[in-house]
Design a protein around this motif. Structure first.
Motif, PDB file in Angstrom:
ATOM      1  N   ARG A  42       0.833  -1.201   0.000  1.00 61.35           N
ATOM      2  CA  ARG A  42       0.000   0.000   0.000  1.00 61.35           C
ATOM      3  C   ARG A  42       0.875   1.262   0.000  1.00 61.35           C
ATOM      4  O   ARG A  42       0.615   2.219  -0.715  1.00 61.35           O
ATOM      5  CB  ARG A  42      -0.925  -0.026   1.212  1.00 61.35           C
ATOM      6  CG  ARG A  42      -1.934   1.100   1.267  1.00 61.35           C
ATOM      7  CD  ARG A  42      -2.839   0.940   2.467  1.00 61.35           C
ATOM      8  NE  ARG A  42      -3.682  -0.231   2.344  1.00 61.35           N
ATOM      9  CZ  ARG A  42      -4.850  -0.236   1.703  1.00 61.35           C
ATOM     10  NH1 ARG A  42      -5.321   0.864   1.143  1.00 61.35           N
ATOM     11  NH2 ARG A  42      -5.563  -1.329   1.614  1.00 61.35           N
ATOM     12  N   GLU A  46       0.680   3.936  -2.935  1.00 60.53           N
ATOM     13  CA  GLU A  46       0.294   5.322  -2.667  1.00 60.53           C
ATOM     14  C   GLU A  46       1.391   6.282  -3.125  1.00 60.53           C
ATOM     15  O   GLU A  46       1.125   7.304  -3.749  1.00 60.53           O
ATOM     16  CB  GLU A  46       0.047   5.517  -1.167  1.00 60.53           C
ATOM     17  CG  GLU A  46      -1.224   4.836  -0.689  1.00 60.53           C
ATOM     18  CD  GLU A  46      -1.507   5.069   0.798  1.00 60.53           C
ATOM     19  OE1 GLU A  46      -2.532   4.602   1.276  1.00 60.53           O
ATOM     20  OE2 GLU A  46      -0.683   5.722   1.471  1.00 60.53           O
ATOM     21  N   LEU A  66      -8.120   2.177  -2.270  1.00 60.23           N
ATOM     22  CA  LEU A  66      -7.284   3.121  -3.028  1.00 60.23           C
ATOM     23  C   LEU A  66      -8.141   3.943  -3.990  1.00 60.23           C
ATOM     24  O   LEU A  66      -7.745   5.024  -4.426  1.00 60.23           O
ATOM     25  CB  LEU A  66      -6.222   2.359  -3.843  1.00 60.23           C
ATOM     26  CG  LEU A  66      -5.096   1.692  -3.063  1.00 60.23           C
ATOM     27  CD1 LEU A  66      -4.280   0.798  -3.994  1.00 60.23           C
ATOM     28  CD2 LEU A  66      -4.191   2.752  -2.427  1.00 60.23           C
ATOM     29  N   TYR A  70      -7.156   7.779  -4.874  1.00 64.56           N
ATOM     30  CA  TYR A  70      -6.250   7.788  -6.023  1.00 64.56           C
ATOM     31  C   TYR A  70      -6.928   7.472  -7.350  1.00 64.56           C
ATOM     32  O   TYR A  70      -6.283   7.418  -8.391  1.00 64.56           O
ATOM     33  CB  TYR A  70      -5.090   6.809  -5.777  1.00 64.56           C
ATOM     34  CG  TYR A  70      -4.282   7.181  -4.563  1.00 64.56           C
ATOM     35  CD1 TYR A  70      -3.256   8.124  -4.655  1.00 64.56           C
ATOM     36  CD2 TYR A  70      -4.561   6.644  -3.321  1.00 64.56           C
ATOM     37  CE1 TYR A  70      -2.522   8.490  -3.532  1.00 64.56           C
ATOM     38  CE2 TYR A  70      -3.842   6.999  -2.195  1.00 64.56           C
ATOM     39  CZ  TYR A  70      -2.834   7.929  -2.311  1.00 64.56           C
ATOM     40  OH  TYR A  70      -2.116   8.300  -1.210  1.00 64.56           O
ATOM     41  N   THR A 254      -4.292   5.694   3.047  1.00 64.72           N
ATOM     42  CA  THR A 254      -5.591   5.019   3.024  1.00 64.72           C
ATOM     43  C   THR A 254      -5.516   3.837   3.978  1.00 64.72           C
ATOM     44  O   THR A 254      -4.435   3.394   4.338  1.00 64.72           O
ATOM     45  CB  THR A 254      -5.909   4.499   1.608  1.00 64.72           C
ATOM     46  OG1 THR A 254      -4.844   3.654   1.204  1.00 64.72           O
ATOM     47  CG2 THR A 254      -6.079   5.631   0.633  1.00 64.72           C
TER      48      THR A 254
END
Ligand SMILES: Nc1ncnc2c1ncn2[C@@H]1O[C@H](COP(=O)(O)OP(=O)(O)OP(=O)(O)O)[C@@H](O)[C@H]1O
Ligand SMILES: [Mg+2]
Length: 502
Positions: A42, A46, A66, A70, A254
């Motif tokens: 993650r 990210e 996500l 995003y 997140t």
């Protein structure tokens, strides 16, 4: 352009990851459950979201979060092959990041969906070969080191797709980033293609040893993986660091949908409430709308299709099924001939040596049915025996001989799975042919391992069935005292003629 993203802290300074280098050299993450692999992925996703297209194969549906921050598209894996391949193509064409969530599918369908989707990405038109990170969490599920309970087609499909991704993806812009709990469970060829590693806490010796091998460390040094804290990983590789360094993965923006269970204080006991009453009396709501049990997940298909096939159809089903025209009664000789033809068809397939007898038998039953050969064709153990004879390559004339009768009698002293090898050796002895090489023995046994072939011979020797010796040039001879026959000398390392001929 070089883009370095920040993965976390390594001895007081931030540890960068070179994205461009990563695209060329791939990444393998290993760590036991709870070591922080998904967190690490993650963080990587990210930090790199603005730089590169991302595709995540997500067995647990963890990464769908996500999407909000995003803009990843969430693709539900419960779709047909055509749909998934089409979506994969458009994902590449339009360079949209996405999460393929496989939550809710059983394992074999997760494997199929991931396989189709990855193949779709891989086979995209050359015009769309833009760089993309392909992140696969729980990679051992999609590229297992050994076959498990799942059907062969699903395993082959997803293993093939993972192999393509890791071995041949780079030219097509696909950079595999894979994470696994257990290195020993991940197919070796898939693991071997990554040049960057992040190794987290690992308990089992076998995983530690494989991690050490991949990192080029002494196995002793790999002991350090045992003591790593959650979120701490040893990093090595061209995109990370030239020497192994320990990095603490930084925070993420997140959150994972699933997180570790936390202890919570129990509610205070209320003195005025009768606990038994609370538990044993349904509430008014429940009486109106009784809670339903969730349907149990479908049982995983067992591989024992043999049992299924040989099971008689239930009487009720038989009544409703219109009776098929009875298969014309065959005279025994013709029946025998047809069965032999089916047997030949199956055993002449070059792959047959490497499939289990149970699989071949299943194939045999289906084909016999298709040819309308009535009656119970052959039991599994008869089938094994016939297959063994056929694999030994014995010719018609020898098969009729008295000596061969003796061979079959002797073969009763070895277990079913060793019949083929025993008959192969015995036939060579009867006919005075060279002692079969290890490769041929291995093929007949259904393995690629020459070492195992030699172990089988030692086993026969221990059983007093054969005596091995060598001639002056080191060639192997196998004598069968009970048959009063021995093979001609043969080079144990020679190639297997049957395989070479294919
Ligand atoms: N570097 C970190 N900083 C803070 N929390 C972390 C860190 N790494 C992991 N965690 C937390 O630890 C828990 C377990 O981590 P994670 O889910 O990433 O483990 P995992 O290795 O993926 O385990 P599994 O193999 O069971 O999926 C999570 O709640 C996660 O938020
Ligand atoms: Mg995880």
């Amino acid at each position: 352009m070089t883009a370095r993203i920040d993965m976390g802290m390594a001895s007081g300074s931030s540890m960068g990851l070179d994205l461009e280098e990563l695209l060329a050299t791939r990444l393998l993450v290993q760590g036991n459950s709870g070591s922080g692999k998904s967190h690490l992925l993650r963080r990587l996703l990210e930090q790199s979201a603005e730089w590169v297209q991302q595709v995540i194969i997500d067995p647990e549906g963890d990464f769908v979060t996500l999407a909000e921050k995003y803009g990843h598209i969430v693709v539900d894996g419960e779709r047909t092959e055509g749909e998934l391949v089409g979506i994969a193509n458009r994902i590449r064409q339009h360079r949209v990041s996405c999460v393929l969530t496989l939550e809710g599918l059983d394992v074999e369908n997760q494997m199929r969906a991931a396989g189709w989707f990855l193949n779709g990405l891989f086979d995209a038109d050359r015009d769309y070969w833009y760089p993309a990170l392909i992140v696969v969490d729980e990679a051992q599920m999609f590229a297992p080191a050994v076959g498990g309970d799942v059907p062969d087609d699903a395993r082959k499909l997803s293993l093939g797709a993972m192999t393509n991704l890791m071995c041949r993806g780079r030219k097509r812009g696909l950079a595999g980033v894979i994470a696994t709990q257990r290195l020993a469970k991940l197919a070796k060829n898939v693991a071997a293609e990554a040049s960057n590693f992040l190794m987290g806490r690992t308990f089992l010796d076998i995983d530690m040893a494989r991690a050490a091998d991949l990192l080029g460390m002494e196995r002793r040094q790999a002991e350090m993986f045992r003591d790593l804290q959650r979120g701490a990983f040893v990093a090595l590789g061209p995109a990370l660091s030239r020497r192994p360094v320990s990095v603490n993965i930084g925070p993420v923006e997140t959150s994972a949908r699933s997180s570790s269970p936390k202890l919570m204080p129990l509610p205070d006991a209320k003195p005025d409430v009768d606990v038994e009453d609370l538990i044993f009396t349904p509430s008014a709501d429940e009486l109106r709308d009784p809670p339903k049990r969730r349907p149990a997940p479908q049982p995983r298909p067992s591989t024992d299709i043999l049992a299924e096939l040989s099971r008689a159809a239930p009487a009720a089903a038989l009544e409703t099924v219109p009776e098929r025209p009875a298969a014309a009664a065959l005279d025994p000789a013709e029946r025998e001939e047809r069965l032999n033809a089916v047997l030949d068809e199956i055993l002449s397939n070059p792959d047959a040596g490497f499939r289990s007898d149970a699989e071949l038998y299943q194939d045999f039953l289906v084909r016999a049915r298709m040819r309308r050969i009535a009656g119970n064709p052959m039991s599994l153990s008869d089938f094994r025996r016939r297959a063994a004879i056929s694999r030994s390559g014995v010719d018609e004339e020898t098969a009729q001989s008295e000596a061969w009768g003796k061979v079959l009698e002797l073969s009763g002293r070895v277990t079913d799975d060793l019949q083929g090898v025993f008959l192969l050796m015995a036939k060579a002895a009867l006919l005075g042919e060279p002692c079969p090489p290890d490769a041929a023995i291995a093929r007949v046994y259904g393995t690629h391992s020459a070492r195992r072939a030699r172990r089988l011979l030692s086993y026969f020797e221990e059983q007093g069935l054969i005596v091995l010796h060598t001639d002056f040039s080191g060639k192997r001879i196998a004598a069968f005292p009970d048959l009063d026959a021995e093979t001609a000398p043969g080079n144990p390392d020679a190639a297997d003629e049957v395989l070479a001929a294919e």
